[in-house]
Design an enzyme around this catalytic site. Structure first.
Site: not given
Ligand SMILES: [Zn+2]
Ligand SMILES: [Zn+2]
Length: 283
Positions: A37, A67, A70, A107, A143, A177, A180, A214, A227, A229, A259
């Site tokens: 975050r 990973h 984000y 990403h 990805e 993925d 995705h 993924h 996106d 999941h 994920e």
């Protein structure tokens, strides 16, 4: 035989993730190396890294995937965001090196209106700078994205463009993925759709670049650029789709990392079991 793993939390320390991986019967796993975050992170101390590496070796967990945060956007046309993102990617590469990770998954980013072509150039330059500044040799895997907003790396042609523009292009990998891909309009839920998807992937980047998958089912429709999941078998790819995916000779020996949502404590166990069942029935 495929290897199976899950994205696991490092809350409470890196070795909590390795313990959980062993408990769940994972062959491999993925983590964030820092709080997802915020772009700030405290350095990893040596004893923490040593403990993590020996736990990984003892449990024979391979590959170890990290990973990227984000919030990193190395496709950004805004200089301030871009600068912060390049620094963060450099730090991610250093942390991955300290932890002896096999792959760092990225990403590609959001071009925010500047266009995919401009975005690809920014991404390639960011990767080159991050390798130079970190001195790390951990492989970055790009990805494929679902296509929400202004995401770059939605088509396999865009992933190829990034590889071609980077001085490190020869040694960049791909993380495929499934959710995705489905969101981007690649129908991985049927044999015919998989034929076309894998053909295109092979002709654009080469299938040999795909280092791991993924494995995520999709709540969003085919080509809806969403996106979202879903648990394995509960989404629009479905159990039949995962049987087809895990039955493909081009994919079945790769690591598959989940994920999927964790709505209840048993979800990780259930999704791992569903994936293994698909592998058995698909082969
Ligand atoms: Zn991702
Ligand atoms: Zn993913």
């Amino acid at each position: 035989m495929a290897r199976f793993g899950i994205h696991l939390s490092i809350s409470g320390g890196f070795t909590n993730a390795t313990s959980r991986a062993v408990e769940l019967g994972c062959d491999c796993f993925q983590i964030f190396s820092r709080n997802p975050r915020t772009l700030r992170a405290k350095p990893i101390d040596r004893s923490e890294a040593d403990a993590f590496r020996s736990a990984v070796a003892q449990a024979r967990l391979k590959p170890v995937v990290i990973h990227v945060n984000y919030l990193v956007n190395v496709a950004s046309p805004k200089d301030e965001t871009y600068g912060k993102s390049v620094s963060a990617l450099t730090d991610e590469l250093s942390r991955a090196e300290i932890l002896s990770a096999d792959y760092l998954v990225l990403h590609p980013g959001n071009h925010l209106g500047s266009g995919a072509e401009a975005g690809c150039k920014r991404i390639a330059r960011a990767i080159d700078r991050a390798y130079e500044d970190s001195g790390s040799s951990v492989m970055i895997c790009l990805e494929n994205m679902a296509g929400a907003g202004t995401e770059v790396g939605v088509s396999f042609a865009e992933l190829r463009a990034i590889c071609e523009l980077s001085e490190h292009g020869e040694s960049l990998g791909i993380c495929f993925d499934t959710c995705h891909a489905y969101g981007a309009g690649y129908d991985v839920s049927t044999d015919r759709g998989l034929d076309r998807t894998l053909d295109e992937l092979d002709s654009e980047t080469g299938l040999n670049r795909v280092m791991f998958v993924h494995a995520n089912d999709s709540k969003g429709q085919l080509g809806a650029a969403r996106d979202r999941h879903e648990h394995i078998g509960k989404g629009l790819i479905g159990m039949a789709g995962f049987k087809a995916i895990l039955g493909r000779k081009e994919l079945r020996d790769l690591p598959f990392i989940l994920e999927t949502p964790v709505d209840s404590p048993d979800d990780q166990v259930r999704n791992l079991a569903a994936l293994k069942a698909a592998a058995e029935e698909g082969s």
